[in-house]
Design an enzyme around this catalytic site. Structure first.
Site, PDB file in Angstrom:
ATOM      1  CG  ASP A 174      -1.966   1.096   1.164  1.00 14.28           C
ATOM      2  OD1 ASP A 174      -2.012   1.833   0.152  1.00 14.28           O
ATOM      3  OD2 ASP A 174      -2.732   1.231   2.133  1.00 14.28           O
ATOM      4  CG  ASP A 372      -3.214   4.854  -3.652  1.00 11.90           C
ATOM      5  OD1 ASP A 372      -2.308   4.408  -2.921  1.00 11.90           O
ATOM      6  OD2 ASP A 372      -4.412   4.602  -3.489  1.00 11.90           O
TER       7      ASP A 372
END
Length: 492
Positions: A174, A372
């Site tokens: 992440d 992201d």
């Protein structure tokens, strides 16, 4: 006589208009296009529904890790990187429902990221929203949330060693968070994972973090019990982890051990992280793995989420020579996120008309564009999205349209086609370089019968996000030492 002169003038006007329009048409460049392989995309939707990692090789626990000692920027190493489909067979029997679940999870993810920015811009800490009382049990840190069990969290995974002697675990990656954590015995509440749950008593390097330590002070949600630091991390889909904040040894195959890495030892965890044991935070904050191991750079290449293939997560390997390079911008308000210097978009080779500086990150912390790996669909401010969509629709008059799907409002019925030619879509970065996307990265199937949608969505937030669907098949490199981001197609 006056009527005759007027008629002559009118005729000349129409003749001039025709010639002018014809000249413009001849001089205007034809829209640039790419081929979308409809048939291949639809075959892949069927494959992911039937793919079983237990039968196929998939994400093998014995898969080798790679070590490269020739890097001039320090020890460089690579570890396998896989999509979630390689780790656990989907329970969905219909691709349309699978996509809807993914988009629901994605919307929750985006809400979490935009809320993080909103709180930071306004100088509000999460602890101010719900004060944490000292001297309490770990479970008292958790707030009532909706379980993420039905949705799952995380899109891409790798295998990491934790403890001494090292035990191998599947971990979610992440770039939008910092805190590393793993499920730990004894479990007050643990979700099911593929590997045995980590047992701290079996590791000689397990060490609790004190409440006075710098690592504890970096946590956004923490508490203290008997002088030991407690942590809590919650995610947008309702998943959360609560437990002791500790230091441990982390290892990556042949690259050796890294001692004293701060991570959460979760005794109360809710949500299904697709059988993964925990999460590796690759954000820009001080608690992320990249910060703790002092990585000069890291990169990843995301395979298609419907593919059983794999790629690598690399550390300290620098930017590939053929990278499309853009500035890596850091926010003074949110140190976790990686902002990129995006200046504009184009469709069919023509720029999308937007005000100058539209995507700039403001001093206040508003605006900007982040890259992201945990967000799927690229989100653009409504004005930018509408302009992009309208330009795309204008250049696809021959494609049969159909109704919208979930967060997508621009969809096509390609059930009768094996391939189609579609206008190109490109990102343009400050510094002058551009990244032209593959057609399958912006026109994606949402069912197995031929419905394809434009894979962008509007947001009311000032924050825009380049998601992983647009990143698939491209090595994304974060040069932390030189504040650059590189995009290298076909480097998986």
């Amino acid at each position: 006589m006056a009527t005759s002169v007027s008629s002559s003038k009118l005729s000349l006007f129409f003749l001039f208009s025709f010639l002018f329009t014809s000249t413009l048409a001849r001089n205007s460049p034809s829209p640039t296009t790419k081929i979308l392989d409809v048939l291949a995309s639809l075959k892949q939707t069927q494959h992911i529904l039937s793919f079983d990692p237990q039968i196929s090789n998939g994400f093998s626990k014995s898969q080798p890790l790679f070590f490269n000692s020739s890097s001039s920027s320090g020890s460089a190493f690579s570890i396998p990187l896989h999509s979630r489909g390689s780790l656990r067979k989907t329970h969905h029997v219909d691709y349309k429902n699978l996509v809807r679940t993914r988009l629901d999870r994605d919307s929750a993810r985006v809400n979490l990221l935009t809320t993080e920015v909103l709180l930071a811009v306004n100088g509000i800490r999460k602890t101010e929203l719900k004060p944490v009382v000292t001297e309490l049990e770990p479970e008292a840190l958790s707030t009532p949330v909706i379980s993420g069990m039905s949705q799952g969290s995380g899109e891409y995974f790798t295998r990491v060693g934790v403890g001494n002697p090292a035990k191998q675990f599947y971990m979610v990656l992440d770039t939008g968070s910092d805190v590393n954590w793993i499920q730990c015995e004894p479990c007050t509440d643990c979700y099911q994972q593929s590997d045995p749950i980590f047992n701290p008593s079996a590791s000689s390097t397990y060490s609790p973090v004190t409440c006075e330590s710098r690592q504890c002070s970096y946590l956004r949600q923490s508490a203290c019990r008997s002088g030991k630091c407690l942590y809590q991390v919650s995610y947008g889909d309702g998943s959360y982890t609560v437990g002791d904040f500790v230091t441990e040894t982390v290892s990556f195959g042949n690259s050796g051990d890294i001692k004293g890495v701060a991570l959460g030892c979760g005794h109360t965890n809710e949500g299904l992280f697709v059988a993964a044991a925990g999460l590796v935070g690759l954000g820009g904050g001080p608690l992320s793995l990249t910060s703790q191991i002092k990585a000069t750079s890291f990169s990843y290449c995301l395979v298609d989420r419907d593919s059983a293939g794999s790629s690598t997560l690399d550390f300290n390997s620098g930017l590939p020579a053929d990278s499309v390079v853009a500035p890596l911008i850091r926010s003074r308000k949110v140190d976790t996120f990686y902002y990129v210097g995006l200046t504009g978009l184009s469709v069919g080779g023509q720029p999308v008309q937007l005000p100058p500086g539209f995507f700039e990150l403001e001093q206040s912390g508003n605006g900007g564009v982040i890259v992201d790996c945990g967000t799927a669909i690229t989100r653009l401010q409504a004005e930018a999205y509408n302009a992009l969509r309208d330009a795309f629709v204008k250049l696809t008059p021959d494609l049969p349209t159909t109704g919208g799907f979930a967060l997508f409002d621009t969809c096509y019925d390609l059930s009768s086609r094996t391939s189609v030619r579609v206008p190109t879509v490109a990102f343009h970065f400050s510094g002058g370089m551009s990244l032209e996307l593959p057609a399958k990265n912006y026109l994606i199937p949402v069912d197995s019968s031929g419905t394809f949608c434009l894979a962008f969505a509007p947001t009311t937030s000032s924050l825009s996000i380049i998601g992983n669907v647009q990143q698939q098949g491209t090595r994304v490199s974060f040069d932390l030492a030189n504040n650059k981001i590189g995009f290298s197609p076909h480097k998986c």
